[in-house]
Structure formats: structure tokens, C-alpha cells
Design a protein around this motif. Structure first.
Motif, mmCIF file in Angstrom:
data_model
loop_
_atom_site.group_PDB
_atom_site.id
_atom_site.type_symbol
_atom_site.label_atom_id
_atom_site.label_comp_id
_atom_site.label_asym_id
_atom_site.label_seq_id
_atom_site.Cartn_x
_atom_site.Cartn_y
_atom_site.Cartn_z
ATOM 1 N N ALA A 84 10.560 14.618 35.534
ATOM 2 C CA ALA A 84 9.939 14.757 34.219
ATOM 3 C C ALA A 84 10.982 14.570 33.105
ATOM 4 N N ASP A 85 12.183 15.116 33.316
ATOM 5 C CA ASP A 85 13.262 14.940 32.333
ATOM 6 C C ASP A 85 13.647 13.470 32.196
ATOM 7 N N ARG A 86 13.753 12.776 33.324
ATOM 8 C CA ARG A 86 14.101 11.354 33.288
ATOM 9 C C ARG A 86 13.007 10.539 32.601
ATOM 10 N N VAL A 87 11.760 10.870 32.878
ATOM 11 C CA VAL A 87 10.641 10.171 32.229
ATOM 12 C C VAL A 87 10.716 10.400 30.720
ATOM 13 N N GLN A 88 10.999 11.629 30.309
ATOM 14 C CA GLN A 88 11.102 11.947 28.887
ATOM 15 C C GLN A 88 12.245 11.166 28.237
ATOM 16 N N VAL A 89 13.389 11.075 28.911
ATOM 17 C CA VAL A 89 14.525 10.310 28.387
ATOM 18 C C VAL A 89 14.136 8.842 28.245
ATOM 19 N N ASN A 90 13.446 8.292 29.249
ATOM 20 C CA ASN A 90 13.025 6.896 29.184
ATOM 21 C C ASN A 90 12.025 6.661 28.061
ATOM 22 N N VAL A 91 11.103 7.588 27.869
ATOM 23 C CA VAL A 91 10.134 7.463 26.779
ATOM 24 C C VAL A 91 10.866 7.485 25.430
ATOM 25 N N ASN A 92 11.827 8.389 25.290
ATOM 26 C CA ASN A 92 12.618 8.448 24.053
ATOM 27 C C ASN A 92 13.398 7.154 23.826
#
Length: 101
Positions: A21-29
Motif C-alpha cells: 500500500a505504501d509503494r502504491v501510494q508513492v507511485n500514485v504521488n
């Protein structure tokens, strides 16, 4: 033992789910940042094109002004030559009158 290993597995699953979830959030950002930069770049291109459209007629006006000023300078030089010639003639006439006295 089975409950300890299932607890451990559950803990690993939750942990990996959180990291995912953290990696997905970083990618979205990162994607949002990239989209903003692309939009700014596109806007810069639009501003540059508009500036170019505004500058093109001014360039033509500047060329015409330059041509006109060159003609004015040439005419001024001719007038100066004519004035010098008139002054020489006047001086010559004045000196000839002075010699007659």
C-alpha cells in the motif's frame, strides 16, 4: 505451533500488504507529480507559442523601422553635403565682396 505459524504468516501478510500500500501510494504521488510537470511543460509551450505569435509582427515592424532610419540617415548625409556646398558658395561670395572694397 500451528497457531504461532499462522499468526506469523498473518503478520507477514499484513506487513507485506502495508508495504505494498505504501509503494502504491508513492507511485500514485509520483504519477501526480509527473502529470503536473507535463501540464507545466505544456503550458510553457503554449506561452512560448503565444509569445512567438506576438513577436512576429513586431519583427516586421522593426525591420521596416530599420529601413526607414537608414533612409533618414542617408538623406541627412545628403543634406549635410548640400549645406556644406551652400556655405562654401556663400563664403566664396562674401570673400569676393570683401575683396572689391
Amino acid at each position: 505451533m500451528a497457531s504461532a505459524s499462522s499468526t506469523s504468516a498473518r503478520s507477514l501478510f499484513v506487513d507485506s500488504k502495508m508495504r505494498l500500500a505504501d509503494r502504491v501510494q508513492v507511485n500514485v504521488n509520483n504519477i501526480a507529480s509527473l502529470a503536473r510537470q507535463i501540464q507545466r511543460g505544456s503550458r510553457s509551450s503554449e506561452i512560448l507559442m503565444q509569445s512567438m505569435k506576438n513577436f512576429t509582427p513586431q519583427e516586421h515592424t522593426l525591420e521596416n523601422s530599420d529601413t526607414y532610419l537608414r533612409k533618414v540617415l542617408l538623406m541627412t548625409a545628403h543634406y549635410e553635403y548640400q549645406l556644406d556646398a551652400i556655405e562654401k558658395i556663400r563664403r566664396a561670395e562674401c570673400s569676393s565682396y570683401v575683396g572689391k572694397d
